[in-house]
Write a protein that holds these residues in place. Sequence first.
Motif, PDB file in Angstrom:
ATOM      1  N   PRO A 144       7.863  19.911  -5.832  1.00 50.07           N
ATOM      2  CA  PRO A 144       8.814  19.131  -5.034  1.00 50.07           C
ATOM      3  C   PRO A 144       8.079  18.066  -4.213  1.00 50.07           C
ATOM      4  O   PRO A 144       7.068  18.358  -3.569  1.00 50.07           O
ATOM      5  CB  PRO A 144       9.464  20.175  -4.125  1.00 50.07           C
ATOM      6  N   ASP A 145       8.568  16.847  -4.267  1.00 51.65           N
ATOM      7  CA  ASP A 145       7.957  15.701  -3.581  1.00 51.65           C
ATOM      8  C   ASP A 145       6.512  15.484  -4.021  1.00 51.65           C
ATOM      9  O   ASP A 145       5.727  14.906  -3.283  1.00 51.65           O
ATOM     10  CB  ASP A 145       8.058  15.866  -2.057  1.00 51.65           C
ATOM     11  N   ARG A 146       6.132  16.017  -5.204  1.00 52.91           N
ATOM     12  CA  ARG A 146       4.763  15.906  -5.736  1.00 52.91           C
ATOM     13  C   ARG A 146       3.725  16.415  -4.735  1.00 52.91           C
ATOM     14  O   ARG A 146       2.599  15.918  -4.657  1.00 52.91           O
ATOM     15  CB  ARG A 146       4.456  14.450  -6.143  1.00 52.91           C
ATOM     16  N   THR A 147       4.119  17.435  -3.943  1.00 52.72           N
ATOM     17  CA  THR A 147       3.297  17.937  -2.849  1.00 52.72           C
ATOM     18  C   THR A 147       3.105  19.439  -2.968  1.00 52.72           C
ATOM     19  O   THR A 147       4.042  20.163  -3.303  1.00 52.72           O
ATOM     20  CB  THR A 147       3.971  17.611  -1.500  1.00 52.72           C
ATOM     21  N   THR A 148       1.881  19.882  -2.665  1.00 53.73           N
ATOM     22  CA  THR A 148       1.604  21.316  -2.661  1.00 53.73           C
ATOM     23  C   THR A 148       0.514  21.635  -1.653  1.00 53.73           C
ATOM     24  O   THR A 148      -0.227  20.757  -1.217  1.00 53.73           O
ATOM     25  CB  THR A 148       1.188  21.815  -4.058  1.00 53.73           C
ATOM     26  N   LEU A 167      -2.106  20.270   2.786  1.00 53.10           N
ATOM     27  CA  LEU A 167      -1.045  19.801   1.898  1.00 53.10           C
ATOM     28  C   LEU A 167      -1.466  18.473   1.297  1.00 53.10           C
ATOM     29  O   LEU A 167      -1.908  17.569   2.019  1.00 53.10           O
ATOM     30  CB  LEU A 167       0.274  19.607   2.646  1.00 53.10           C
ATOM     31  N   VAL A 168      -1.340  18.365  -0.017  1.00 51.33           N
ATOM     32  CA  VAL A 168      -1.679  17.126  -0.719  1.00 51.33           C
ATOM     33  C   VAL A 168      -0.503  16.680  -1.584  1.00 51.33           C
ATOM     34  O   VAL A 168       0.266  17.508  -2.076  1.00 51.33           O
ATOM     35  CB  VAL A 168      -2.949  17.277  -1.589  1.00 51.33           C
ATOM     36  N   ARG A 169      -0.387  15.354  -1.735  1.00 49.59           N
ATOM     37  CA  ARG A 169       0.688  14.766  -2.538  1.00 49.59           C
ATOM     38  C   ARG A 169       0.067  13.848  -3.599  1.00 49.59           C
ATOM     39  O   ARG A 169      -0.811  13.041  -3.283  1.00 49.59           O
ATOM     40  CB  ARG A 169       1.624  13.945  -1.673  1.00 49.59           C
ATOM     41  N   ALA A 170       0.535  13.984  -4.819  1.00 55.56           N
ATOM     42  CA  ALA A 170       0.129  13.074  -5.892  1.00 55.56           C
ATOM     43  C   ALA A 170       0.785  11.722  -5.654  1.00 55.56           C
ATOM     44  O   ALA A 170       1.982  11.654  -5.357  1.00 55.56           O
ATOM     45  CB  ALA A 170       0.547  13.633  -7.249  1.00 55.56           C
ATOM     46  N   THR A 171       0.006  10.640  -5.784  1.00 53.52           N
ATOM     47  CA  THR A 171       0.556   9.302  -5.585  1.00 53.52           C
ATOM     48  C   THR A 171       0.382   8.399  -6.807  1.00 53.52           C
ATOM     49  O   THR A 171       1.198   7.506  -7.029  1.00 53.52           O
ATOM     50  CB  THR A 171      -0.098   8.604  -4.377  1.00 53.52           C
ATOM     51  N   HIS A 172      -0.703   8.600  -7.567  1.00 45.70           N
ATOM     52  CA  HIS A 172      -1.006   7.729  -8.711  1.00 45.70           C
ATOM     53  C   HIS A 172      -1.644   8.545  -9.833  1.00 45.70           C
ATOM     54  O   HIS A 172      -2.413   9.467  -9.571  1.00 45.70           O
ATOM     55  CB  HIS A 172      -2.014   6.634  -8.329  1.00 45.70           C
ATOM     56  N   ARG A 173      -1.349   8.159 -11.046  1.00 43.70           N
ATOM     57  CA  ARG A 173      -2.058   8.700 -12.213  1.00 43.70           C
ATOM     58  C   ARG A 173      -3.053   7.629 -12.653  1.00 43.70           C
ATOM     59  O   ARG A 173      -2.735   6.439 -12.651  1.00 43.70           O
ATOM     60  CB  ARG A 173      -1.084   8.997 -13.343  1.00 43.70           C
TER      61      ARG A 173
END
Length: 157
Positions: free
Chosen positions: A22-26, A101-107
Amino acid sequence: MAFYLLKSEPDVFSFDDLIACPDRTTGWDGVRNYQARNLLRDGFRPGDGVLFYHSNATPSALVGVGEVVEGATADPTALDPLSPFFDPKSTADRPVWLRVLVRATHRLIRPLPLAELRLIPELTDMALLRKGSRLSVQPVTADEWTAILALGNPMPL
């Protein structure tokens, strides 16, 4: 702003797994090395940049970029007796182990394999490339960050 590298085996937790959260966050939990824990505790702040590295992969490579959403707090897996990461010495008031907590932003459009990283002059001193470097949490310099983003051509998620 500081920069870090997080390693994970893709069959355990991949960059795609992070994107699917969820929200690209874990929570980056399960870290059980004191040096890595101290880096989480003393270094990671909201807004810091994160590189995501697939270790023990074919090939091992940098595959994604993210950001720190929340600094260090007690690792809930250390407090859960049913978790394989449970530590009876850790309590909510005096946690031994921490998570961020980290969130993915770019591939990275072009994953950067370890063998290629070794050829880049700006990365000569990068912690990831040092002999015997096995930590799952590592610092990254601003120059290393810039070089990697230039090569990987990150695409926003």
